[in-house]
Design an enzyme around this catalytic site. Sequence first.
Site, PDB file in Angstrom:
ATOM      1  N   GLY A  13       0.825  -1.205   0.000  1.00  0.00           N
ATOM      2  CA  GLY A  13       0.000   0.000   0.000  1.00  0.00           C
ATOM      3  C   GLY A  13       0.852   1.245   0.000  1.00  0.00           C
ATOM      4  O   GLY A  13       1.840   1.340   0.735  1.00  0.00           O
ATOM      5  N   GLY A  15      -0.714   4.676  -0.238  1.00  0.00           N
ATOM      6  CA  GLY A  15      -1.616   5.818  -0.221  1.00  0.00           C
ATOM      7  C   GLY A  15      -1.040   6.912   0.656  1.00  0.00           C
ATOM      8  O   GLY A  15       0.183   7.134   0.677  1.00  0.00           O
ATOM      9  N   VAL A  16      -1.893   7.572   1.411  1.00  0.00           N
ATOM     10  CA  VAL A  16      -1.448   8.680   2.261  1.00  0.00           C
ATOM     11  C   VAL A  16      -0.424   8.198   3.286  1.00  0.00           C
ATOM     12  O   VAL A  16       0.641   8.795   3.462  1.00  0.00           O
ATOM     13  CB  VAL A  16      -2.661   9.326   2.967  1.00  0.00           C
ATOM     14  CG1 VAL A  16      -2.191  10.376   3.965  1.00  0.00           C
ATOM     15  CG2 VAL A  16      -3.599   9.958   1.941  1.00  0.00           C
ATOM     16  N   GLY A  18       1.197   5.098   3.377  1.00  0.00           N
ATOM     17  CA  GLY A  18       2.320   4.420   2.746  1.00  0.00           C
ATOM     18  C   GLY A  18       3.326   5.373   2.142  1.00  0.00           C
ATOM     19  O   GLY A  18       4.546   5.161   2.244  1.00  0.00           O
ATOM     20  N   GLU A 192     -14.805  10.906   5.463  1.00  0.00           N
ATOM     21  CA  GLU A 192     -14.776  10.325   4.123  1.00  0.00           C
ATOM     22  C   GLU A 192     -16.068  10.671   3.377  1.00  0.00           C
ATOM     23  O   GLU A 192     -17.062  11.087   3.985  1.00  0.00           O
ATOM     24  CB  GLU A 192     -14.649   8.803   4.223  1.00  0.00           C
ATOM     25  CG  GLU A 192     -13.416   8.310   4.963  1.00  0.00           C
ATOM     26  CD  GLU A 192     -12.149   8.480   4.153  1.00  0.00           C
ATOM     27  OE1 GLU A 192     -12.242   8.725   2.928  1.00  0.00           O
ATOM     28  OE2 GLU A 192     -11.056   8.380   4.746  1.00  0.00           O
ATOM     29  N   ASP A 203     -15.527   1.962  13.122  1.00  0.00           N
ATOM     30  CA  ASP A 203     -14.102   2.224  13.310  1.00  0.00           C
ATOM     31  C   ASP A 203     -13.732   2.161  14.787  1.00  0.00           C
ATOM     32  O   ASP A 203     -12.777   1.491  15.183  1.00  0.00           O
ATOM     33  CB  ASP A 203     -13.757   3.600  12.720  1.00  0.00           C
ATOM     34  CG  ASP A 203     -12.321   4.003  12.976  1.00  0.00           C
ATOM     35  OD1 ASP A 203     -11.440   3.577  12.202  1.00  0.00           O
ATOM     36  OD2 ASP A 203     -12.065   4.736  13.956  1.00  0.00           O
ATOM     37  N   LYS A 207     -11.351  -0.638  17.224  1.00  0.00           N
ATOM     38  CA  LYS A 207     -10.292  -0.202  18.137  1.00  0.00           C
ATOM     39  C   LYS A 207     -10.590  -0.628  19.569  1.00  0.00           C
ATOM     40  O   LYS A 207      -9.684  -1.023  20.317  1.00  0.00           O
ATOM     41  CB  LYS A 207     -10.129   1.309  18.035  1.00  0.00           C
ATOM     42  CG  LYS A 207      -9.658   1.775  16.664  1.00  0.00           C
ATOM     43  CD  LYS A 207      -9.727   3.283  16.518  1.00  0.00           C
ATOM     44  CE  LYS A 207      -9.277   3.727  15.129  1.00  0.00           C
ATOM     45  NZ  LYS A 207      -9.412   5.192  14.930  1.00  0.00           N
TER      46      LYS A 207
END
Length: 449
Positions: A13, A15-16, A18, A192, A203, A207
């Site tokens: 990955g 993205g932001v 990675g 999002e 989410d 957690k």
Amino acid sequence: MMRTRPLKVALLGCGVVGSEVTRIITTQADDLAARIGAPIELAGIAVRRPHKVRDGVPAELLTTDATALVKRGDIDVVVEVIGGIEPVRTLITTAFEHGASVVSANKALLAADGASLHAKAVEHGVDLYYEAAVAGAIPLIRPLRESLAGDRVNRVLGIVNGTTNFILDKMDSTGAGYSEALEEATALGYAEADPTADVEGFDAAAKAAILAGIAFHTRVTIDDVHREGLTEVTAADIASARKMGCTVKMLAICERSADGRSVTARVHPAMIPLSHPLASVREAYNAVFVEAEAAGRLMFYGPGAGGAPTASAVLGDLVTACRNKLAATIGAGESAYTRLPVSPMGDVVTRYHISLDVADKPGVLAQVATVFAQHEVSIGTVRQQGRNQGSGDDAAVEQSSGGQRAGGEASLVVVTHRATDAALSATVAALRELDTVRGVASIMRVEGE
């Protein structure tokens, strides 16, 4: 002395998060090498769109064949920042089978299948680290798993989703409704395009499962977590909380029962006193309050999301995994020796704030109080606001019994003492059946006292 042969890292990955991991590994190579005792080398980066322009990411490292990358026998550590369940679960187990340790930020997978992943890692003598899966850059999992390993944790109470905290903070500070606050969160990039995972609590529930498992040394999955979203929270709820000296927060709460024989894990909006440390957590920040027997009360605070904060947590785990590789050892794995059962939400002892729309006439409060008594739920305070039809006259009083005026409509706000959630839910169900109760406007738990 530093070993000259580099430790090889594969990244799944880009993205932001990675991209930020790649940047840090590249720009801070000398410092990371000094901390680890050997240089690290990015051996490959698995992506879905290799032709996408990624600033600072070497194009020659990109590949679309993630399976081939994790099967390479020379990879020491795999960093996974893709997310989701499959194909990530298969990629991680494949990495284990080929001798690579794994650093992951994947809360969904760990909350659903953490036990089998830990078992697989132990079977192959490698590490599984995931500090970035909960609360971004905030050091939380390692303190729970290592620093408090000699203590008994009884409660973990936290704000673990920045999007929902931003929404509730805006509702509280500006008087905005839920839809307006969500629109602002989306415009600023905190929410999002599809905010369901955040606003419906998925989410935070993932957690909470991870935190409960680590804190109480037992296995907790996301299916064990009671979850409620915040889409029904109104500006009136926020205003009512303020009158009580409280604010509304979306909380993840993991608790050991009073007798120590079970645990609970839940996620839902709740009122907490303004005096509580979590009440001052603003904007999109996260904070987790830990209560342990010897250490007392500890609070962990900071940015809970974003590329740089999450990459910071990933790199911390990467350094640890690489050090273990050099020492030919592995770190602490899963601790689930207590095997405590997870109790249902009905067993939780809490308080309720209940807003009722009732007929404003004599005897209504007595009927309402009778219902509470029948279910063995004690009333703490009552606030009644009456609205005489045609007069436009409002009045609010704190009282424990009687006092309704004849005619018109009224809003009755009841705050209970502590009782089981099952008893409180049954009370609300019975209130809905009263002819004099025209509607249950809102129900919210009161926590943090």
